[in-house]
Enzyme design. Sequence first.
Site, mmCIF file in Angstrom:
data_model
loop_
_atom_site.group_PDB
_atom_site.id
_atom_site.type_symbol
_atom_site.label_atom_id
_atom_site.label_comp_id
_atom_site.label_asym_id
_atom_site.label_seq_id
_atom_site.Cartn_x
_atom_site.Cartn_y
_atom_site.Cartn_z
ATOM 1 N N SER A 63 -81.578 -39.199 -28.880
ATOM 2 C CA SER A 63 -82.922 -39.188 -29.484
ATOM 3 C C SER A 63 -83.585 -37.819 -29.539
ATOM 4 C CB SER A 63 -83.845 -40.137 -28.725
ATOM 5 O OG SER A 63 -83.693 -41.417 -29.228
ATOM 6 N N LYS A 66 -84.264 -36.480 -32.862
ATOM 7 C CA LYS A 66 -85.406 -36.939 -33.686
ATOM 8 C C LYS A 66 -86.443 -35.837 -33.873
ATOM 9 C CE LYS A 66 -84.729 -41.709 -32.164
ATOM 10 N NZ LYS A 66 -85.155 -42.751 -31.215
ATOM 11 N N TYR A 188 -78.423 -41.380 -39.461
ATOM 12 C CA TYR A 188 -79.073 -41.513 -38.150
ATOM 13 C C TYR A 188 -78.049 -41.488 -37.001
ATOM 14 C CZ TYR A 188 -81.503 -43.652 -34.230
ATOM 15 O OH TYR A 188 -82.007 -43.900 -32.976
ATOM 16 N N TYR A 240 -90.424 -42.386 -24.925
ATOM 17 C CA TYR A 240 -90.496 -43.819 -25.166
ATOM 18 C C TYR A 240 -91.677 -44.411 -24.419
ATOM 19 C CZ TYR A 240 -85.610 -42.519 -25.834
ATOM 20 O OH TYR A 240 -84.468 -41.877 -26.174
ATOM 21 N N VAL A 258 -80.936 -40.859 -24.653
ATOM 22 C CA VAL A 258 -80.189 -41.698 -23.705
ATOM 23 C C VAL A 258 -78.898 -41.039 -23.202
ATOM 24 C CG1 VAL A 258 -81.127 -43.934 -24.462
ATOM 25 C CG2 VAL A 258 -79.061 -43.031 -25.540
HETATM 26 N N1 GLU Z 1 -78.762 -43.502 -30.882
HETATM 27 C C1 GLU Z 1 -79.598 -44.139 -29.908
HETATM 28 C C2 GLU Z 1 -80.072 -45.466 -30.442
HETATM 29 O O1 GLU Z 1 -80.438 -45.538 -31.573
HETATM 30 C C3 GLU Z 1 -80.725 -43.238 -29.602
HETATM 31 C C4 GLU Z 1 -81.532 -43.773 -28.520
HETATM 32 C C5 GLU Z 1 -82.052 -42.765 -27.593
HETATM 33 O O2 GLU Z 1 -81.548 -41.691 -27.311
HETATM 34 O O3 GLU Z 1 -83.082 -43.144 -27.109
HETATM 35 O O4 GLU Z 1 -80.083 -46.454 -29.782
#
Ligand code: GLU
Length: 304
Positions: A63, A66, A188, A240, A258
């Site tokens: 993430s 992003k 993505y 988050y 993650v």
């Molecule tokens: N590729 C992961 C997902 O979409 C990213 C989640 C993350 O790093 O929080 O679940």
Amino acid sequence: MDYQEIIDRIYREVQPLTAQGKVADYIPALSSVDRNNLGISVHHIKGEKYGVGQVNIPFSIQSISKVFSFTLAYEAVGEAIWERLGKEPSGTAFNSLVQIEYEHGIPRNPFINAGALVVADIILSNYRYPWREFLDFVRNISNDDTINSNEEVARSEKETGHRNAALAHLMYGFKNIKNPVEEVLDFYFMQCAIEMCAESLSRSFLFLANHGVVPYSGEALLSLSQAKRLNALMLMAGLYNESGDFAYKVGLPGKSGVGGGIVAVFPKNLSICVWSPAINEYGNSVAGIEALKRFTSYTEMSVF
Ligand code: GLU
């Protein structure tokens, strides 16, 4: 301030915490990462860098990507981006579906998965060679030409990413995804599967510590006000559903993934990346959060 001494001390203090939490296994290809890894990298906008532990081992940024994709989409469409995205904390898990349904396909912010899927859609619509330009952008801002996406991780996520697929289809239904869902998901998953080491990640966030300008090249990626806004978004939503607690304990804008990485910036000063693969129930690195908490306590740095 002796940053090297401070991060050496933090490294020793938080190392026992690498035994806590769980390495992400919902993306099967991530589950084999050694949980004992711990690395801390600091870059100052004036050019000095400091590091301890595993700062040169590439890991899945997940993430954290992003922030890069949002920057590229924000560069392309400017404030119009807010017609398709919110700028509020979500109060729900990063991959939650319920909010998207009752908020008519408009994600709360660019850092939950739904928001990042919309951002990927914007990139697909606004760049001629979306993936190539995205990868070049990441390589450029981190000054690291070796960066690549791990296709095995991307494939593994594609095979198991039903929640992300559901989010994308739902938003397509609400007309907030405009490109074919498969293309948006592929982009993505590829962006999440990018691998970078802590040192490159820390360097890549320097522009957010420097009013939108990459300090070593002088390239302006965002205006001062856009950089401030991106930092505000990270403070509200970068970790988050633990973003409030992170703001409370650490006091810096940051973004986690993650894969166990967390990058934070202290505007007008520095950026810092901590990597430790084992994560808590919110998806954030256990040792990473503690390391950053200690860093801002020992250095007395905070945006507040
Ligand atoms: N590729 C992961 C997902 O979409 C990213 C989640 C993350 O790093 O929080 O679940």
